[in-house]
Design a protein around this motif. Structure first.
Motif, short mmCIF file in Angstrom:
data_model
loop_
_atom_site.label_atom_id
_atom_site.label_comp_id
_atom_site.label_asym_id
_atom_site.label_seq_id
_atom_site.Cartn_x
_atom_site.Cartn_y
_atom_site.Cartn_z
N VAL A 113 0.85 -1.18 0.00
CA VAL A 113 0.00 0.00 0.00
C VAL A 113 0.89 1.24 0.00
O VAL A 113 1.79 1.36 0.83
CB VAL A 113 -0.93 0.01 1.23
N LEU A 118 -3.02 6.05 -2.09
CA LEU A 118 -4.28 6.00 -1.34
C LEU A 118 -4.90 7.40 -1.23
O LEU A 118 -6.11 7.56 -1.41
CB LEU A 118 -4.04 5.41 0.05
N GLN A 121 -6.36 8.20 -4.62
CA GLN A 121 -7.60 7.45 -4.83
C GLN A 121 -8.77 8.08 -4.08
O GLN A 121 -9.86 8.22 -4.62
CB GLN A 121 -7.42 5.99 -4.39
N ASP A 132 -13.27 2.25 -7.74
CA ASP A 132 -12.77 0.95 -7.35
C ASP A 132 -12.43 0.95 -5.86
O ASP A 132 -12.65 1.93 -5.15
CB ASP A 132 -11.52 0.62 -8.17
N LYS A 133 -11.87 -0.15 -5.39
CA LYS A 133 -11.50 -0.29 -3.99
C LYS A 133 -10.35 0.66 -3.65
O LYS A 133 -9.39 0.77 -4.41
CB LYS A 133 -11.08 -1.75 -3.74
N ASP A 135 -7.27 0.98 -2.21
CA ASP A 135 -6.29 -0.01 -1.77
C ASP A 135 -4.85 0.51 -1.77
O ASP A 135 -3.94 -0.20 -1.35
CB ASP A 135 -6.37 -1.27 -2.63
#
Length: 186
Positions: A113, A118, A121, A132-133, A135
């Motif tokens: 990660v 992150l 995102q 999306d996730k 992650d």
């Protein structure tokens, strides 16, 4: 003449059934479309795309140069083994489709990660670009969302995290203006 018409009709009908009847599978229909069966331009594009996917998944195909060399073939074999595919070591259309669209990725090692990824995102998700996730992995969905954001905000589109992208995401308010594309919001 009357007896001739039914025979002609029957012959035409049987002939058309032969044309539309399923043909038995041949060895050729089960083969992959490998890059050596493609035009040089298409082959290079497929190999580049496969090399990029291999790198994103943690494999080591060597330089992303469009050449199906020994390191690329070794990385393909490793990917195929980890993904449960037949191990051929060859770049193909079907391999690239599997790498891009198969559910569950065959990583060389568990992905790490990245806190910066992150953050990007989260910012893109708040603006409707990323669905999306969350992650922290810079994969195809994240790159696509970055590219869409860059395009909508007049930046050079490369799907990569840059200082300009980070500044734009950090300084523009989420949810209204400043890079929000209303067409992308649900």
């Amino acid at each position: 003449m009357r007896a001739f018409l039914p025979l002609t009709f029957t012959a035409l009908l049987l002939g058309s059934l032969c044309v539309i009847a399923p043909q038995p599978a041949t060895a050729q229909s089960n083969r992959e479309t490998t890059v050596d069966q493609m035009s040089p331009g298409s082959a290079k594009a497929y190999v580049v795309a496969i090399q990029e996917e291999l790198k994103e998944l943690g494999y080591h195909p060597g330089p992303v140069d469009g050449i199906e060399g020994s390191r690329t073939r070794a990385a393909i074999r490793s990917y195929q083994r980890n993904a449960g595919l037949p191990v051929t070591g060859r770049a193909s259309k079907e391999l690239l489709e599997h790498m891009k669209f198969a559910s569950g990725k065959a990583y060389a090692k568990p992905p790490q990660v990245d806190p910066m990824v992150l953050e990007v995102q989260k910012n893109l998700a708040e603006r409707g670009y990323y669905q999306d996730k969350l992650d922290g992995i810079l994969g195809p969905a994240t790159r696509g969302a970055i590219g869409a954001y860059q395009s909508d905000n007049g930046m050079a589109v490369d799907g990569r995290i840059s200082p300009q992208l980070l500044e734009s995401l950090r300084n523009s308010p989420q949810g209204t203006g400043g890079g929000v594309n209303p067409a992308r919001q649900t």
